[in-house]
Design a protein around this motif. Sequence first.
Motif, PDB file in Angstrom:
ATOM      1  N   LEU A 204       0.820  -1.209   0.000  1.00 22.93           N
ATOM      2  CA  LEU A 204       0.000   0.000   0.000  1.00 22.93           C
ATOM      3  C   LEU A 204       0.863   1.271   0.000  1.00 22.93           C
ATOM      4  N   ASN A 205       2.120   1.123   0.427  1.00 26.43           N
ATOM      5  CA  ASN A 205       2.991   2.285   0.549  1.00 26.43           C
ATOM      6  C   ASN A 205       4.094   2.347  -0.498  1.00 26.43           C
ATOM      7  N   THR A 206       4.099   1.414  -1.434  1.00 25.25           N
ATOM      8  CA  THR A 206       5.059   1.495  -2.526  1.00 25.25           C
ATOM      9  C   THR A 206       4.515   2.422  -3.611  1.00 25.25           C
ATOM     10  N   ALA A 207       5.276   2.567  -4.685  1.00 20.96           N
ATOM     11  CA  ALA A 207       4.909   3.519  -5.750  1.00 20.96           C
ATOM     12  C   ALA A 207       3.515   3.222  -6.296  1.00 20.96           C
ATOM     13  N   LYS A 208       2.721   4.289  -6.468  1.00 17.63           N
ATOM     14  CA  LYS A 208       1.357   4.165  -6.956  1.00 17.63           C
ATOM     15  C   LYS A 208       1.112   5.133  -8.113  1.00 17.63           C
ATOM     16  N   VAL A 209       0.549   4.565  -9.189  1.00 22.13           N
ATOM     17  CA  VAL A 209       0.146   5.383 -10.334  1.00 22.13           C
ATOM     18  C   VAL A 209      -1.167   6.086  -9.985  1.00 22.13           C
ATOM     19  N   ASP A 210      -1.276   7.369 -10.346  1.00 22.57           N
ATOM     20  CA  ASP A 210      -2.527   8.076 -10.068  1.00 22.57           C
ATOM     21  C   ASP A 210      -2.671   9.275 -11.004  1.00 22.57           C
ATOM     22  N   ASN A 211      -3.917   9.728 -11.120  1.00 21.76           N
ATOM     23  CA  ASN A 211      -4.244  10.913 -11.911  1.00 21.76           C
ATOM     24  C   ASN A 211      -4.814  11.981 -10.990  1.00 21.76           C
ATOM     25  N   ASN A 212      -4.675  13.236 -11.391  1.00 19.30           N
ATOM     26  CA  ASN A 212      -5.316  14.295 -10.618  1.00 19.30           C
ATOM     27  C   ASN A 212      -5.726  15.434 -11.533  1.00 19.30           C
ATOM     28  N   ALA A 213      -6.671  16.213 -11.045  1.00 19.44           N
ATOM     29  CA  ALA A 213      -7.050  17.471 -11.680  1.00 19.44           C
ATOM     30  C   ALA A 213      -6.466  18.596 -10.838  1.00 19.44           C
ATOM     31  N   PHE A 214      -6.003  19.647 -11.479  1.00 24.01           N
ATOM     32  CA  PHE A 214      -5.359  20.717 -10.729  1.00 24.01           C
ATOM     33  C   PHE A 214      -5.783  22.080 -11.275  1.00 24.01           C
ATOM     34  N   LEU A 215      -5.642  23.069 -10.421  1.00 26.85           N
ATOM     35  CA  LEU A 215      -5.919  24.447 -10.794  1.00 26.85           C
ATOM     36  C   LEU A 215      -4.938  25.329 -10.023  1.00 26.85           C
ATOM     37  N   SER A 216      -4.266  26.188 -10.737  1.00 28.95           N
ATOM     38  CA  SER A 216      -3.317  27.097 -10.091  1.00 28.95           C
ATOM     39  C   SER A 216      -3.551  28.509 -10.598  1.00 28.95           C
ATOM     40  N   GLY A 217      -3.142  29.463  -9.792  1.00 22.39           N
ATOM     41  CA  GLY A 217      -3.304  30.864 -10.176  1.00 22.39           C
ATOM     42  C   GLY A 217      -2.227  31.732  -9.569  1.00 22.39           C
ATOM     43  N   GLN A 218      -1.894  32.798 -10.265  1.00 21.46           N
ATOM     44  CA  GLN A 218      -0.939  33.785  -9.777  1.00 21.46           C
ATOM     45  C   GLN A 218      -1.532  35.175  -9.947  1.00 21.46           C
ATOM     46  N   LEU A 219      -1.342  36.021  -8.954  1.00 20.48           N
ATOM     47  CA  LEU A 219      -1.857  37.388  -9.002  1.00 20.48           C
ATOM     48  C   LEU A 219      -0.784  38.330  -8.487  1.00 20.48           C
ATOM     49  N   ARG A 220      -0.513  39.378  -9.259  1.00 19.56           N
ATOM     50  CA  ARG A 220       0.459  40.403  -8.864  1.00 19.56           C
ATOM     51  C   ARG A 220      -0.248  41.747  -8.787  1.00 19.56           C
ATOM     52  N   HIS A 221      -0.101  42.408  -7.650  1.00 18.96           N
ATOM     53  CA  HIS A 221      -0.688  43.730  -7.457  1.00 18.96           C
ATOM     54  C   HIS A 221       0.420  44.718  -7.164  1.00 18.96           C
ATOM     55  N   THR A 222       0.378  45.877  -7.826  1.00 22.99           N
ATOM     56  CA  THR A 222       1.338  46.938  -7.542  1.00 22.99           C
ATOM     57  C   THR A 222       0.592  48.214  -7.181  1.00 22.99           C
ATOM     58  N   TYR A 223       1.113  48.892  -6.185  1.00 24.82           N
ATOM     59  CA  TYR A 223       0.587  50.190  -5.780  1.00 24.82           C
ATOM     60  C   TYR A 223       1.685  51.210  -6.014  1.00 24.82           C
ATOM     61  N   ASP A 224       1.441  52.145  -6.917  1.00 24.26           N
ATOM     62  CA  ASP A 224       2.432  53.137  -7.307  1.00 24.26           C
ATOM     63  C   ASP A 224       2.311  54.357  -6.401  1.00 24.26           C
ATOM     64  N   TYR A 225       3.380  54.666  -5.672  1.00 16.50           N
ATOM     65  CA  TYR A 225       3.364  55.838  -4.804  1.00 16.50           C
ATOM     66  C   TYR A 225       3.449  57.141  -5.596  1.00 16.50           C
ATOM     67  N   GLN A 226       3.724  57.029  -6.901  1.00 19.12           N
ATOM     68  CA  GLN A 226       3.833  58.190  -7.786  1.00 19.12           C
ATOM     69  C   GLN A 226       4.879  59.175  -7.267  1.00 19.12           C
ATOM     70  N   SER A 227       5.964  58.644  -6.796  1.00 18.45           N
ATOM     71  CA  SER A 227       7.076  59.473  -6.343  1.00 18.45           C
ATOM     72  C   SER A 227       8.113  59.577  -7.447  1.00 18.45           C
ATOM     73  N   GLN A 228       8.990  60.527  -7.323  1.00 23.80           N
ATOM     74  CA  GLN A 228      10.026  60.710  -8.324  1.00 23.80           C
ATOM     75  C   GLN A 228      10.956  59.516  -8.392  1.00 23.80           C
ATOM     76  N   SER A 229      11.141  58.809  -7.281  1.00 22.70           N
ATOM     77  CA  SER A 229      12.033  57.648  -7.254  1.00 22.70           C
ATOM     78  C   SER A 229      11.440  56.433  -7.943  1.00 22.70           C
ATOM     79  N   GLY A 230      10.122  56.449  -8.210  1.00 20.16           N
ATOM     80  CA  GLY A 230       9.482  55.297  -8.844  1.00 20.16           C
ATOM     81  C   GLY A 230       9.165  54.164  -7.895  1.00 20.16           C
ATOM     82  N   MET A 231       9.197  54.406  -6.585  1.00 20.74           N
ATOM     83  CA  MET A 231       8.928  53.364  -5.593  1.00 20.74           C
ATOM     84  C   MET A 231       7.500  52.846  -5.715  1.00 20.74           C
ATOM     85  N   MET A 232       7.350  51.523  -5.614  1.00 25.02           N
ATOM     86  CA  MET A 232       6.041  50.880  -5.650  1.00 25.02           C
ATOM     87  C   MET A 232       5.960  49.841  -4.534  1.00 25.02           C
ATOM     88  N   LEU A 233       4.750  49.480  -4.181  1.00 24.25           N
ATOM     89  CA  LEU A 233       4.500  48.360  -3.282  1.00 24.25           C
ATOM     90  C   LEU A 233       4.021  47.197  -4.137  1.00 24.25           C
TER      91      LEU A 233
END
Length: 478
Positions: A204-233
């Motif tokens: 039961l604990n040796t190698a096992k063949v299996d299938n799966n369904a998956f869903l992944s996501g990535q999200l990037r958010h930037t907040y621009d301080y609108q400063s002369q240096s171009g700093m963002m969060l």
Amino acid sequence: TPRKVLLSNIEFRVRLLDNYRFIGTGCVRASVATLLAALLLGAPPVFAQDDSDVGNERAALEAQYEKAFEEVFKDPGNLDKSFRFAELAIKIGNYEAAISALERMLLVNPNLPRVRLELGVLYFRLGSFRTARSYLQRVKRAPDVPAEVAARVDHFLAEVERRLKRHAFKGSIYGGARRQSNANAGPASSAVRANGVDATLNNLNTAKVDNNAFLSGQLRHTYDYQSQSGMMLESNATGYVSQQQTQGQLDLVFVDFNSGPLGKIPESWLANTNYRPYLLATYVGLEDARYMSAAGLGLDLVKVFGPRLQSDLNFEHRNKWFRNSGRRPTATFQDGSEDRLKLGSSFALTRDIAFDLSGSAAATSSDFSYNANREFNVTLGYRENFKMPKLLWPVRAAPWTMSLSGSRVLTRYYGPNPAVDPNVTRYDHEWRASLLSAAPLAKDWSLLLNLSRVWVTSKLPNYDYDNRIVSLGASWRF
């Protein structure tokens, strides 16, 4: 990128000379030598220079600037002298002085759309986006604006509107199906070690063949301080969920989040380098329950050496807390911390071909020496964009992308596990190989096929395993 900045600086100087030519033939003093000097002084050196040479060049430039300022002060109505002063001000990076000189030109002749355009560009570089928009919009409303000027105005207006929106989001979603020859990473053989003697593992604990369904996501958010240096969060979130067909104990939920300021290191310290310190948090769930959570901090340094080469130095520290369960009664024995240092470089051989090389070292601590380890990883990757013949793939939304990567991982543990073998300390040798192909389906949609293999040899047969993975899915970028 530095290449874009360089080209923009060169284009600005060329257009500034053209602006002056537009004022009148009596004021034209732009020679080939002046243009070449503007281009050379505005570009970073290709080869290393002696510090004394750079200092002498800077001192000579500043002396010219001071002399030009005195001449303008004595004769403020002389457009020729004003232009020369503006040119030198740009070379030494004094955009405010250049703006003053260009605005004096408009007092003499307000009908100069190209000068207004460059004033808009200068205000844009200073981070005064609303003032930049005002100048650019006046250029747009002017009659008989040359087509190339109108196109450049549209480009900068679009960028100004983007910058004035402080919040920006970007991300992707990827989902599909995966098949694994060894989904549970079980040993290939039932012959293992237990309490220092040979034993036979339950099937039961040796190698096992299996299938799966998956869903992944990535999200990037930037907040621009609108400063002369171009700093963002900048904040990044990554999520992954998978559901196994038979090995339900491997149903996985993974969430990772980090957030921190993104800024640029001053050129006088380190040219073309961004820094980003951040806080991070991680959650891992197995079988619909928490398995591990972590929190820590990191630092990212990205250095751009040129249009083809850039490097990324990253350090992360995280504390990890595990949770026991009926199937994993000793999970908390892994509680501890992890420190990881990674250095990666990407080199673009051509527009469509690039190589990636990275190396990392990690140290994991634990109260139990058999769970504490050191890990060393080296990865080499190859990426290529290419066009598939139309007969084979009629979609022309984007080129195909193929990437090939290989990794070598060494993991040495600090002490033996008495439950396995009290006289042998675990030491794993791991190889990873992956081939990924992305085919465009529409503007923001792609079909992804991934073929991977992971195989591990260890000093203890309990940890020898081989896993072949095939996954097929679709991704959407937004």
